[in-house]
Write an enzyme that holds these catalytic residues in place. Structure first.
Site, PDB file in Angstrom:
ATOM      1  N   SER A   1       3.448  -2.095  10.416  1.00  0.00           N
ATOM      2  CA  SER A   1       4.730  -2.067  10.504  1.00  0.00           C
ATOM      3  C   SER A   1       5.359  -3.549  10.216  1.00  0.00           C
ATOM      4  O   SER A   1       6.423  -3.855  10.872  1.00  0.00           O
ATOM      5  CB  SER A   1       5.297  -1.749  12.062  1.00  0.00           C
ATOM      6  OG  SER A   1       4.790  -0.425  12.091  1.00  0.00           O
TER       7      SER A   1
ATOM      8  N   HIS B   1      -9.660   1.121   4.923  1.00  0.00           N
ATOM      9  CA  HIS B   1      -8.299   1.444   5.616  1.00  0.00           C
ATOM     10  C   HIS B   1      -8.525   2.187   6.669  1.00  0.00           C
ATOM     11  O   HIS B   1      -9.210   3.144   6.710  1.00  0.00           O
ATOM     12  CB  HIS B   1      -7.251   1.834   4.565  1.00  0.00           C
ATOM     13  CG  HIS B   1      -5.882   2.000   5.263  1.00  0.00           C
ATOM     14  ND1 HIS B   1      -5.436   2.739   5.941  1.00  0.00           N
ATOM     15  CD2 HIS B   1      -4.841   1.093   4.905  1.00  0.00           C
ATOM     16  CE1 HIS B   1      -4.169   2.461   6.424  1.00  0.00           C
ATOM     17  NE2 HIS B   1      -3.880   1.303   5.686  1.00  0.00           N
TER      18      HIS B   1
ATOM     19  N   GLU C   1      -6.793   4.607   8.079  1.00  0.00           N
ATOM     20  CA  GLU C   1      -6.680   6.027   7.564  1.00  0.00           C
ATOM     21  C   GLU C   1      -8.011   6.672   6.886  1.00  0.00           C
ATOM     22  O   GLU C   1      -8.112   7.859   7.106  1.00  0.00           O
ATOM     23  CB  GLU C   1      -5.404   6.164   6.726  1.00  0.00           C
ATOM     24  CG  GLU C   1      -3.994   5.923   7.674  1.00  0.00           C
ATOM     25  CD  GLU C   1      -2.920   5.479   6.728  1.00  0.00           C
ATOM     26  OE1 GLU C   1      -2.894   5.397   5.539  1.00  0.00           O
ATOM     27  OE2 GLU C   1      -2.091   4.953   7.408  1.00  0.00           O
TER      28      GLU C   1
ATOM     29  N   GLU D   1      -5.281  -4.823  10.595  1.00  0.00           N
ATOM     30  CA  GLU D   1      -4.464  -4.119  10.735  1.00  0.00           C
ATOM     31  C   GLU D   1      -4.514  -3.077  12.017  1.00  0.00           C
ATOM     32  O   GLU D   1      -5.555  -2.137  12.186  1.00  0.00           O
ATOM     33  CB  GLU D   1      -4.312  -2.866   9.472  1.00  0.00           C
ATOM     34  CG  GLU D   1      -4.284  -3.621   8.251  1.00  0.00           C
ATOM     35  CD  GLU D   1      -3.605  -2.475   7.242  1.00  0.00           C
ATOM     36  OE1 GLU D   1      -2.366  -2.594   6.830  1.00  0.00           O
ATOM     37  OE2 GLU D   1      -4.271  -1.372   6.903  1.00  0.00           O
TER      38      GLU D   1
ATOM     39  N   ASN E   1       0.868  -1.096  -0.044  1.00  0.00           N
ATOM     40  CA  ASN E   1       0.088   0.153  -0.040  1.00  0.00           C
ATOM     41  C   ASN E   1       1.043   1.190  -0.071  1.00  0.00           C
ATOM     42  O   ASN E   1       1.482   1.543   0.960  1.00  0.00           O
ATOM     43  CB  ASN E   1      -1.058   0.091   1.140  1.00  0.00           C
ATOM     44  CG  ASN E   1      -1.842   1.362   1.521  1.00  0.00           C
ATOM     45  OD1 ASN E   1      -1.868   2.150   0.539  1.00  0.00           O
ATOM     46  ND2 ASN E   1      -2.515   1.393   2.638  1.00  0.00           N
TER      47      ASN E   1
ATOM     48  N   GLY F   1       4.999   1.597   4.885  1.00  0.00           N
ATOM     49  CA  GLY F   1       6.200   1.944   4.657  1.00  0.00           C
ATOM     50  C   GLY F   1       7.314   0.865   3.711  1.00  0.00           C
ATOM     51  O   GLY F   1       8.037   1.405   2.852  1.00  0.00           O
TER      52      GLY F   1
ATOM     53  N   GLY G   1       2.320   2.244  10.865  1.00  0.00           N
ATOM     54  CA  GLY G   1       3.402   3.517  10.760  1.00  0.00           C
ATOM     55  C   GLY G   1       3.910   3.718  11.806  1.00  0.00           C
ATOM     56  O   GLY G   1       4.540   4.616  11.951  1.00  0.00           O
TER      57      GLY G   1
ATOM     58  N   LYS H   1       0.077   4.109  -0.256  1.00  0.00           N
ATOM     59  CA  LYS H   1      -0.322   5.212   0.338  1.00  0.00           C
ATOM     60  C   LYS H   1      -0.253   6.662  -0.584  1.00  0.00           C
ATOM     61  O   LYS H   1      -0.105   6.379  -1.742  1.00  0.00           O
ATOM     62  CB  LYS H   1       0.057   5.618   1.874  1.00  0.00           C
ATOM     63  CG  LYS H   1       0.034   4.414   2.692  1.00  0.00           C
ATOM     64  CD  LYS H   1       0.059   4.453   4.062  1.00  0.00           C
ATOM     65  CE  LYS H   1      -0.368   3.065   4.612  1.00  0.00           C
ATOM     66  NZ  LYS H   1       0.000   3.222   6.206  1.00  0.00           N
TER      67      LYS H   1
HETATM   68  P1  13P Z   1       2.965   0.382   7.865  1.00  0.00           P
HETATM   69  O1  13P Z   1       3.394  -0.717   7.123  1.00  0.00           O
HETATM   70  O2  13P Z   1       3.754   1.646   7.272  1.00  0.00           O
HETATM   71  O3  13P Z   1       2.899   0.270   9.185  1.00  0.00           O
HETATM   72  O4  13P Z   1       1.493   0.189   6.991  1.00  0.00           O
HETATM   73  C1  13P Z   1       0.720  -0.487   7.364  1.00  0.00           C
HETATM   74  C2  13P Z   1      -0.508  -0.282   6.380  1.00  0.00           C
HETATM   75  O5  13P Z   1      -1.225   0.711   6.716  1.00  0.00           O
HETATM   76  C3  13P Z   1      -0.989  -0.965   5.125  1.00  0.00           C
HETATM   77  O6  13P Z   1      -2.078  -0.668   4.633  1.00  0.00           O
END
Ligand code: 13P
Length: 251
Positions: free
Chosen positions: A212, A95, A97, A167, A10, A234, A173, A12
């Site tokens: 993460s 998601h 976010e 998640e 992802n 990330g 993150g 983002k």
């Molecule tokens: P990270 O791997 O950066 O923690 O993000 C996870 C995520 O939100 C994947 O959709």
């Protein structure tokens, strides 16, 4: 029951058109043996460019969201029909976010899930609790609610063509990963929840871990019995680290 593994990146809101293209090229170059499925969810505006790059490869394409309506006067939204034109195979829905910053509700997430499936796009339903909810022992209740919202409107059979991503919001993150056991506990819970409604679907549905996940912890997570792969933020922004996560799939 052997489920095929799946690792999804992802991206983002990151990158440029040029970096998106070269990241996709780098991933394809290092894929190696077919040990499982792999996809990247790219920003809408780069779908067209990245679709050209992935053509003929086994790197699949996905979007990070999809509209909850089929078409019409919905300024700023992107429909499932539009995504299908760019060969999107997956669409993330719900998601954290989106839920926390952009007001996506359980009801709109369910509608997005349904819209994706009308075009044969596989929705990747993201669920997970915040730190506060975990500390108040609300983790399973939150998961129940997020899953039920979709099951109530789409029906359990819809999970024949869907992916679930667990998640934990506190791990996204933050560099704080759920331990293998913590993640497995919730994945098992999710599978049992589905099994109570349909055992065959529960045996088959891919449940990905996100939060993460990176090269140094992916192997342990992916070795857990109910973890079928990962949704990677990330660590998916660099071809080498994303490939290292992909290659952590246990064969
Ligand atoms: P990270 O791997 O950066 O923690 O993000 C996870 C995520 O939100 C994947 O959709």
């Amino acid at each position: 029951m052997m489920r095929r593994s799946l690792v999804i990146g992802n991206w983002k809101m990151n990158g440029t058109r040029a970096s998106a293209e070269s990241l996709a090229q780098g991933i394809i170059a290092g894929l190696g043996a077919d040990i499982g499925d792999i996809a990247v969810c790219v920003p809408y505006v780069y779908l067209s460019s990245v679709a050209e790059v992935v053509k003929g490869s086994r790197l699949a394409l996905g979007s990070q969201n999809v509209a909850d309506k089929a078409s019409g006067a919905y300024t700023g939204e992107i429909s499932a029909t539009m995504l299908k034109e760019f060969n999107c195979q997956y669409a993330l829905v719900g998601h954290s976010e989106r839920r926390s910053y952009y007001g996506d509700t359980d009801a709109s997430v369910a509608a997005r899930f349904v819209q994706a499936q009308t075009q044969g796009i596989i929705p990747v339903l993201c669920v997970g609790e915040t730190l506060e909810q975990r500390e108040e022992d609300q983790t399973f209740a939150v998961i129940d609610q997020q899953l039920n919202a979709v099951i109530d409107s789409a029906g359990i059979a819809a999970f024949n063509n869907a992916v679930i991503a667990y998640e934990p919001v506190w791990a996204i993150g933050t560099g704080k990963t759920a331990s293998d056991e913590q993640a497995q506990e919730v994945h098992h819970y999710i599978r049992q929840f589905i099994a109570a409604k349909d055992q065959a679907i529960a045996d088959k549905v891919q449940i990905l871990y996100g939060g993460s996940a990176k090269p140094d912890n992916a192997k342990g997570l992916f070795a857990m019995p109910d973890i079928d792969g990962g949704l990677i933020g990330g660590a998916s922004l660099d071809a080498e680290s994303f490939l290292a996560v992909y290659h952590s799939i246990s064969e």
